[in-house]
Design an enzyme around this catalytic site. Structure first.
Site, PDB file in Angstrom:
ATOM      1  N   LYS A 181      -5.046  -0.664   2.536  1.00 50.96           N
ATOM      2  CA  LYS A 181      -5.882  -1.763   3.054  1.00 50.96           C
ATOM      3  C   LYS A 181      -7.002  -1.080   3.839  1.00 50.96           C
ATOM      4  O   LYS A 181      -6.832  -0.702   5.002  1.00 50.96           O
ATOM      5  CB  LYS A 181      -5.035  -2.663   3.954  1.00 50.96           C
ATOM      6  CG  LYS A 181      -5.437  -4.124   3.950  1.00 50.96           C
ATOM      7  CD  LYS A 181      -6.810  -4.377   4.488  1.00 50.96           C
ATOM      8  CE  LYS A 181      -6.860  -4.414   5.990  1.00 50.96           C
ATOM      9  NZ  LYS A 181      -8.250  -4.426   6.507  1.00 50.96           N
ATOM     10  N   GLU A 257      -1.650   6.530  14.309  1.00 48.86           N
ATOM     11  CA  GLU A 257      -2.736   7.344  14.864  1.00 48.86           C
ATOM     12  C   GLU A 257      -3.712   6.382  15.518  1.00 48.86           C
ATOM     13  O   GLU A 257      -4.412   5.630  14.835  1.00 48.86           O
ATOM     14  CB  GLU A 257      -3.390   8.157  13.748  1.00 48.86           C
ATOM     15  CG  GLU A 257      -2.403   9.188  13.219  1.00 48.86           C
ATOM     16  CD  GLU A 257      -2.960  10.142  12.191  1.00 48.86           C
ATOM     17  OE1 GLU A 257      -4.116   9.978  11.767  1.00 48.86           O
ATOM     18  OE2 GLU A 257      -2.227  11.070  11.817  1.00 48.86           O
ATOM     19  N   CYS A 291     -12.305   9.267  16.735  1.00 47.05           N
ATOM     20  CA  CYS A 291     -11.179   9.105  17.669  1.00 47.05           C
ATOM     21  C   CYS A 291     -11.032  10.327  18.564  1.00 47.05           C
ATOM     22  O   CYS A 291     -10.525  10.231  19.671  1.00 47.05           O
ATOM     23  CB  CYS A 291      -9.896   8.855  16.896  1.00 47.05           C
ATOM     24  SG  CYS A 291      -9.450  10.231  15.827  1.00 47.05           S
ATOM     25  N   GLU A 393     -11.131   3.277  26.191  1.00 47.88           N
ATOM     26  CA  GLU A 393     -11.860   3.808  25.035  1.00 47.88           C
ATOM     27  C   GLU A 393     -13.051   2.903  24.712  1.00 47.88           C
ATOM     28  O   GLU A 393     -12.899   1.685  24.612  1.00 47.88           O
ATOM     29  CB  GLU A 393     -10.933   3.879  23.814  1.00 47.88           C
ATOM     30  CG  GLU A 393     -11.631   4.455  22.593  1.00 47.88           C
ATOM     31  CD  GLU A 393     -10.785   4.367  21.320  1.00 47.88           C
ATOM     32  OE1 GLU A 393     -10.335   3.255  20.974  1.00 47.88           O
ATOM     33  OE2 GLU A 393     -10.583   5.410  20.685  1.00 47.88           O
TER      34      GLU A 393
HETATM   35  P1  NAD Z   1      -8.683  -1.642  14.087  1.00 45.77           P
HETATM   36  O1  NAD Z   1      -7.367  -1.445  14.705  1.00 45.77           O
HETATM   37  O2  NAD Z   1      -9.506  -2.794  14.500  1.00 45.77           O
HETATM   38  O3  NAD Z   1      -8.512  -1.815  12.497  1.00 45.77           O
HETATM   39  C1  NAD Z   1      -7.868  -0.839  11.709  1.00 45.77           C
HETATM   40  C2  NAD Z   1      -7.308  -1.492  10.462  1.00 45.77           C
HETATM   41  O4  NAD Z   1      -6.245  -2.365  10.820  1.00 45.77           O
HETATM   42  C3  NAD Z   1      -8.307  -2.340   9.704  1.00 45.77           C
HETATM   43  O5  NAD Z   1      -8.122  -2.105   8.327  1.00 45.77           O
HETATM   44  C4  NAD Z   1      -7.916  -3.751  10.087  1.00 45.77           C
HETATM   45  O6  NAD Z   1      -8.265  -4.720   9.127  1.00 45.77           O
HETATM   46  C5  NAD Z   1      -6.413  -3.610  10.175  1.00 45.77           C
HETATM   47  N1  NAD Z   1      -5.723  -4.610  10.983  1.00 45.77           N
HETATM   48  C6  NAD Z   1      -6.191  -5.245  12.089  1.00 45.77           C
HETATM   49  N2  NAD Z   1      -5.230  -6.072  12.570  1.00 45.77           N
HETATM   50  C7  NAD Z   1      -4.145  -5.932  11.775  1.00 45.77           C
HETATM   51  C8  NAD Z   1      -2.851  -6.523  11.751  1.00 45.77           C
HETATM   52  N3  NAD Z   1      -2.448  -7.402  12.674  1.00 45.77           N
HETATM   53  N4  NAD Z   1      -1.990  -6.159  10.761  1.00 45.77           N
HETATM   54  C9  NAD Z   1      -2.367  -5.251   9.844  1.00 45.77           C
HETATM   55  N5  NAD Z   1      -3.579  -4.682   9.796  1.00 45.77           N
HETATM   56  C10 NAD Z   1      -4.463  -5.000  10.755  1.00 45.77           C
HETATM   57  O7  NAD Z   1      -9.449  -0.267  14.251  1.00 45.77           O
HETATM   58  P2  NAD Z   1     -10.958   0.060  13.847  1.00 45.77           P
HETATM   59  O8  NAD Z   1     -11.842  -0.729  14.768  1.00 45.77           O
HETATM   60  O9  NAD Z   1     -11.109  -0.093  12.380  1.00 45.77           O
HETATM   61  O10 NAD Z   1     -11.084   1.614  14.203  1.00 45.77           O
HETATM   62  C11 NAD Z   1     -11.450   2.118  15.446  1.00 45.77           C
HETATM   63  C12 NAD Z   1     -10.210   2.505  16.230  1.00 45.77           C
HETATM   64  O11 NAD Z   1      -9.444   3.412  15.472  1.00 45.77           O
HETATM   65  C13 NAD Z   1     -10.504   3.230  17.540  1.00 45.77           C
HETATM   66  O12 NAD Z   1      -9.621   2.771  18.521  1.00 45.77           O
HETATM   67  C14 NAD Z   1     -10.200   4.684  17.217  1.00 45.77           C
HETATM   68  O13 NAD Z   1      -9.844   5.486  18.300  1.00 45.77           O
HETATM   69  C15 NAD Z   1      -9.061   4.524  16.259  1.00 45.77           C
HETATM   70  N6  NAD Z   1      -8.943   5.713  15.404  1.00 45.77           N
HETATM   71  C16 NAD Z   1      -7.897   6.560  15.628  1.00 45.77           C
HETATM   72  C17 NAD Z   1      -7.774   7.713  14.851  1.00 45.77           C
HETATM   73  C18 NAD Z   1      -6.654   8.695  15.066  1.00 45.77           C
HETATM   74  O14 NAD Z   1      -6.459   9.536  14.194  1.00 45.77           O
HETATM   75  N7  NAD Z   1      -5.924   8.642  16.161  1.00 45.77           N
HETATM   76  C19 NAD Z   1      -8.721   7.976  13.861  1.00 45.77           C
HETATM   77  C20 NAD Z   1      -9.770   7.080  13.684  1.00 45.77           C
HETATM   78  C21 NAD Z   1      -9.869   5.940  14.454  1.00 45.77           C
HETATM   79  O1  6OD Z   2      -8.826  16.359  11.054  1.00 44.54           O
HETATM   80  C1  6OD Z   2      -8.972  15.328  10.433  1.00 44.54           C
HETATM   81  O2  6OD Z   2      -9.398  15.298   9.296  1.00 44.54           O
HETATM   82  C2  6OD Z   2      -8.695  14.042  11.115  1.00 44.54           C
HETATM   83  N1  6OD Z   2      -7.513  13.476  10.938  1.00 44.54           N
HETATM   84  C3  6OD Z   2      -9.656  13.489  11.849  1.00 44.54           C
HETATM   85  C4  6OD Z   2      -9.569  12.278  12.549  1.00 44.54           C
HETATM   86  C5  6OD Z   2     -10.677  11.746  13.114  1.00 44.54           C
HETATM   87  C6  6OD Z   2     -10.657  10.506  13.808  1.00 44.54           C
HETATM   88  O3  6OD Z   2     -11.608   9.765  13.955  1.00 44.54           O
END
Ligand code: NAD
Ligand code: 6OD
Length: 497
Positions: A181, A257, A291, A393
Site C-alpha cells: 500500500k 520504522e 526520517c 518531529e
Molecule cells: P503516515 O504514517 O502518514 O503514512 C504512512 C502510510 O500509512 C501511508 O501509506 C498511509 O496511507 C498509511 N496509513 C495511514 N493510516 C493508516 C492506518 N490506520 N492503517 C494502515 N495504513 C495507514 O506517514 P507519512 O506522512 O507518509 O511519512 C512521514 C513519516 O514517516 C514521518 O514521521 C517520518 O519520520 C516517517 N518515516 C520513517 C522512516 C523510518 O525508517 N523510520 C522512514 C521514512 C519516513
Molecule cells: O538506508 C536506507 O536506505 C533507509 N532505510 C533510509 C531511510 C530513510 C528514511 O527516510
C-alpha cells in the site's frame, strides 16, 4: 522514456485493475496540478490482492528454488536500471524532488535493494548444533527458514521507491509474497514496478499493489485482513501505533520504522568543513523530509557562532525550483497539508521564543510554480530543550541549534527525547566518537558523516522511532520463520557434540 500514466490502477494478480470505482487525485507538489487519477482499492480489491498473494505463496513462488528466486530478484534490479528514466520521471512527478537527488539516491538504491537481498539470501548461513541426547545418543539440531507468508507493506511518501523496495526485496527473497500500500501522495513508482515484475517473469500474485488511504480505506483493510501474516510499516509514530493495535487481534508480526527527532553533536575539535558537508545535507536534503534528518543541532560552545553562521549561509544558497532545473537544489514539501503542518511549527517556534536566524516562511516563486507547496529553509536558536519545536518531529528543512559545554551534557541533551532513530557525531577525537556513539540511544550513529549506510547493516529505531531492525540478516530474520529440526541419530552417524 514512457509518458507517465494519467491513470494509476491497482496491480493485483499480475494485472492492472480498476478498484472500488472511487478515484483520488495524484498531485504534483511543484505546481499543485493533478497529474493522474488513482483508483482507490475497496475492501473487495484488497481481499483479491491478499488472495492472489496467498495463491502465489502456496503455488508457483514456492516451487522456485532459492537460487531461481534470487536470480529473479537480481533481474528485477537490472530491469529497474534499464527503465531508470521511467522510474525517475514517475518519482519526480509525485514528489517534486530535484532530479539529481532522485537520480543518485532514490532510483539506484531502489534497484540496489533487490540486488543486495538477492545476494544475501543466497549466502545466509544456517544454524546447526550437534548434541548428545539424555540417553547418550548423538543428535542434530538445525534451523530451516520458511517464509512468514503474505506480507503487507505500508509505505510513506518521502523516499517512495527506495523505502518500498527496502521491504519488498527482502520479503520476496525469503519466499514471501507481498501486498503493497504505497502512500496516497506517491502512488506512481509502486505501480510501475508491477510492469517490471511481469517483464522479468515474477509469477502473478507475488507482488500486488493496492491504492488508497489509511483509516476506512486500503491501509486499514490490508492491516486488518485475517489472511495477512506480517505487516512491515514505515511512517509516522501515531500511524504505527494504530497499525500495532490493528495487528494485535490476529497476532500478526510487525516491523515498525517510525519517526525521529535526530540530533547532531558537534564537538569543538571537529573539522568545520566536514561538519557542514554532513549537516547541510542532513537538515535540508529532500527538503528535510528524511526520517534520518537532523532537526536538533548541539554545538560545543567555541564553534557555536561559526556553525550557526555557516548554516545560515548554506540556507541562503538553497534554491527552490523546478526539479529539472539544475540551478535549483530544494524541492517543495510533499503537499499543501504538509506545508501547513511545517508552517505551524514555524509559527510555534516564534511563539516559543526562538530567534529565527533565517527562513521561517514561504519563498516567493515564479507564477508557473506558485501553486506548489514551497517552504523556506529555516534555522532557529534560543529555545529551551523542553520547547515543542525541540521535542516534536517537524519533517521539514529546519533545525534548532543549541550550545553545550561538556560531553556529558551533549549526550544528555541528545538522549532527551522520546524518539531514538539516528544521530551524527562530529569530532576528530576517535575516542570521544566511540564513547559518545556507545551512549546514544538510537538505531544508527554516524561519525563525521550522514546517511552513509551499507544495506547489509541493521536499521531501525528505539522508543517512538520503532520496533525491530531491518537491513541485512535482520531483514531475513523478520521476513522468515525459523523451524528448529531436532533429529535423534543412530550412534555413529555423526560425532556426538
Ligand atoms: P503516515 O504514517 O502518514 O503514512 C504512512 C502510510 O500509512 C501511508 O501509506 C498511509 O496511507 C498509511 N496509513 C495511514 N493510516 C493508516 C492506518 N490506520 N492503517 C494502515 N495504513 C495507514 O506517514 P507519512 O506522512 O507518509 O511519512 C512521514 C513519516 O514517516 C514521518 O514521521 C517520518 O519520520 C516517517 N518515516 C520513517 C522512516 C523510518 O525508517 N523510520 C522512514 C521514512 C519516513
Ligand atoms: O538506508 C536506507 O536506505 C533507509 N532505510 C533510509 C531511510 C530513510 C528514511 O527516510
Amino acid at each position: 522514456m514512457t509518458e507517465p500514466a494519467s491513470q494509476l490502477l491497482n496491480f493485483i494478480d499480475g494485472a492492472y485493475r480498476v478498484g472500488s470505482g472511487k478515484w483520488f487525485p495524484d498531485v504534483n507538489p511543484v505546481t499543485g496540478a493533478t497529474i493522474a487519477q488513482v483508483s482507490e482499492a475497496g475492501r473487495a480489491d484488497v481481499d483479491a490482492a491478499v488472495r492472489a498473494a496467498r495463491a502465489a505463496l502456496d503455488g508457483p513462488w514456492s516451487r522456485l528454488t532459492l537460487p531461481q528466486r534470487a536470480d529473479m530478484l537480481a533481474a528485477v534490479a537490472a530491469a529497474i536500471d534499464v527503465r531508470k528514466a521511467d522510474f525517475l520521471a514517475a518519482e519526480i512527478a509525485d514528489t517534486g524532488k530535484p532530479e539529481h537527488l532522485a537520480s543518485h539516491l532514490d532510483i539506484p538504491r531502489g534497484a540496489a535493494n533487490f540486488r543486495v537481498f538477492a545476494d544475501m539470501v543466497r549466502n545466509v548461513p544456517t544454524e546447526c548444533f550437534t548434541m548428545t541426547t539424555p540417553d547418550g545418543k548423538p543428535g542434530l539440531n538445525y534451523a530451516l527458514r520458511r517464509p512468514k507468508g503474505v506480507v503487507a507493506v505500508i509505505c510513506p511518501w518521502n523516499l517512495p521507491l527506495l523505502l518500498m523496495t527496502w521491504k519488498v526485496a527482502p520479503a520476496l527473497a525469503c519466499g514471501n509474497t507481498v501486498v503493497v500500500k504505497p502512500s496516497e501522495e506517491t502512488p506512481a513508482t509502486a505501480t510501475l514496478l508491477g510492469e517490471v515484475m511481469n517483464a522479468v517473469g515474477v509469477p502473478r500474485g507475488v507482488y500486488n499493489v493496492v491504492h488508497g488511504f489509511g483509516p476506512d480505506s486500503a491501509g486499514e483493510f490490508l492491516t486488518t485482513h485475517p489472511d495477512v501474516n506480517a505487516i512491515t510499516f514505515t511512517g509516522e509514530t501515531r500511524t504505527g501505533a494504530a497499525i500495532i493495535k490493528a495487528a494485535a487481534d490476529d497476532i500478526k508480526a510487525v516491523s515498525m520504522e517510525l519517526g525521529g527527532k535526530n540530533p547532531a553533536l558537534i564537538f569543538a575539535d571537529a573539522n568545520l568543513d566536514v561538519v557542514m558537508a554532513g549537516l547541510v545535507r542532513s537538515v535540508f536534503e529532500n527538503t528535510g523530509q528524511v526520517c534520518l534528518g537532523t532537526e536538533r543541532v548541539y554545538v560545543q560552545r567555541p564553534l557555536f557562532d561559526a556553525v550557526v553562521g555557516r548554516l545560515q549561509a548554506a540556507a541562503a544558497t538553497m534554491r527552490p525550483g523546478d526539479p529539472y532545473d539544475h540551478a535549483a537544489n530544494l524541492g517543495p514539501l510533499i503537499s499543501k497539508e504538509h506545508q501547513q503542518k511545517v508552517l505551524s511549527y514555524y509559527a510555534l517556534a516564534r511563539d516559543e521564543g526562538a530567534q529565527t536566524m533565517c527562513g521561517g516562511g514561504i519563498p516567493a516563486m515564479p507564477a508557473a510554480l506558485a501553486g506548489g507547496s514551497w517552504i523556506e529553509p529555516t534555522v532557529w536558536t534560543g529555545l529551551p530543550q523542553t520547547a515543542r519545536v525541540v521535542q516534536e518531529e517537524i519533517f521539514g528543512p529546519c533545525c534548532h541549534v543549541m550550545p553545550f559545554d561538556t560531553e556529558e551534557e551533549a549526550v544528555r541533551l541528545a538522549n532527551d527525547t522520546r524518539y531514538g532513530l539516528a544521530a551524527s557525531v562530529y569530532t576528530r577525537d576517535l575516542s570521544c566518537a566511540h564513547r559518545v556513539a556507545a551512549r546514544l540511544k538510537v538505531g544508527v550513529v554516524w561519525v563525521n558523516s550522514w546517511f552513509l549506510r551499507d544495506l547489509r547493516t541493521a536499521f531501525g529505531g528505539s522508543g517512538r522511532s520503532g520496533i525491530g531492525r531491518e537491513g541485512g540478516v535482520h531483514s531475513l530474520e523478520f521476513y522468515s520463520e525459523l523451524s528448529n529440526v531436532c533429529v535423534k541419530l543412530d550412534p555413529g552417524t555423526v560425532p556426538a557434540g
